[in-house]
Design an enzyme around this catalytic site. Sequence first.
Site, PDB file in Angstrom:
ATOM      1  N   ASP A 279      14.564 -47.615  18.701  1.00 32.77           N
ATOM      2  CA  ASP A 279      14.107 -48.264  19.277  1.00 32.77           C
ATOM      3  C   ASP A 279      13.950 -49.780  20.347  1.00 32.77           C
ATOM      4  O   ASP A 279      13.254 -50.528  21.320  1.00 32.77           O
ATOM      5  CB  ASP A 279      12.540 -49.645  18.437  1.00 32.77           C
ATOM      6  CG  ASP A 279      13.201 -49.791  17.982  1.00 32.77           C
ATOM      7  OD1 ASP A 279      14.534 -50.787  17.700  1.00 32.77           O
ATOM      8  OD2 ASP A 279      11.972 -51.374  16.881  1.00 32.77           O
TER       9      ASP A 279
ATOM     10  N   GLU B 211      23.529 -53.177  10.059  1.00 29.25           N
ATOM     11  CA  GLU B 211      24.067 -54.045  11.357  1.00 29.25           C
ATOM     12  C   GLU B 211      24.585 -55.613  11.007  1.00 29.25           C
ATOM     13  O   GLU B 211      23.849 -55.879  10.451  1.00 29.25           O
ATOM     14  CB  GLU B 211      22.831 -53.247  12.450  1.00 29.25           C
ATOM     15  CG  GLU B 211      23.207 -54.197  13.112  1.00 29.25           C
ATOM     16  CD  GLU B 211      21.750 -53.769  14.339  1.00 29.25           C
ATOM     17  OE1 GLU B 211      20.980 -53.084  14.612  1.00 29.25           O
ATOM     18  OE2 GLU B 211      21.999 -54.482  15.633  1.00 29.25           O
TER      19      GLU B 211
HETATM   20  O1  KIV Z   1      17.545 -49.061  17.608  1.00 32.41           O
HETATM   21  C1  KIV Z   1      18.638 -48.848  17.723  1.00 32.41           C
HETATM   22  O2  KIV Z   1      18.762 -48.828  18.722  1.00 32.41           O
HETATM   23  C2  KIV Z   1      18.940 -48.964  16.334  1.00 32.41           C
HETATM   24  C3  KIV Z   1      20.017 -48.878  15.900  1.00 32.41           C
HETATM   25  C4  KIV Z   1      21.133 -50.182  16.373  1.00 32.41           C
HETATM   26  C5  KIV Z   1      21.086 -48.602  15.157  1.00 32.41           C
HETATM   27  O3  KIV Z   1      18.280 -49.623  15.450  1.00 32.41           O
END
Ligand code: KIV
Length: 273
Positions: free
Chosen positions: A49, A187
Amino acid sequence: MSAQTAAKKATAASVRSRKGGEPLVCLTAYDAPTAKLLDPHCDVLLVGDSLGMVVHGMPSTVGVSLEMMILHGQAVMRGADRALVVVDLPFGSYEASREEAFANASRVVQETGCGAVKIESGTYAAETVRFLTERGIPVMAHVGLRPQAALVDGGFKAKGRTEEERARVLEEAEASAEAGAFAMVIEGTDEELAAEITRKVACPTIGIGASAACDGQILVTPDMLGLFDWTPKFVRRYGDMKSVIEEAAEKYAEEVRGRRFPGEAETYRLRKG
Ligand code: KIV
């Protein structure tokens, strides 16, 4: 399927089996041509997202809708032959109840054909991970910095500065893994916490700004391609897309303004009659 693309398609089960083995290579993808270029190099393509920010220019991921995720998920599926495509469930689509989460996750799986969904899994979400997994939808968890929590967190903040926060992230990770998550994004934590989670959970961990202690790594593709002036501190740029685009656009604009484009080679010649 051509001989070149006959390589085995990754699945949630094959990704899960990589725990402690060869590191998982993961990147985000949002469109078909980019997915096609990334696919031979990746185990997982995540339709994150983050597309709200890096494709649509939104200030956070909170405004991303289910329809946007489905549209981009369909595009990525058209470009991916062998990587597992995972689609994020956006903010507001899975938190209220496990039933609503299932209704939205099954729409994503049916309408895109993707192999799994990802949710930002606070401890409360473990029962949703179990509910979806038991009903046939593989779930990737996401712990530590959870971008969808930016409003309550006051922005995008790394996690684990206090003992209480470290315990909470560990608890989220263990609860998600026990509930059946086949893999987990960590993260924005330090190496010590990422290593502890990786040691304690049965599924592979995929780090973003969380050190090499994880079972794999993921980056937001436009960040690692060097499309933006600003990226999070931990991002290494593997390319310079910004310069490539700027230089090509400038060269094109010069040629158009100087009436050098289109030349003969670029002009259609139609046979008449
Ligand atoms: O939305 C995204 O790109 C993610 C990544 C940062 C893992 O969740």
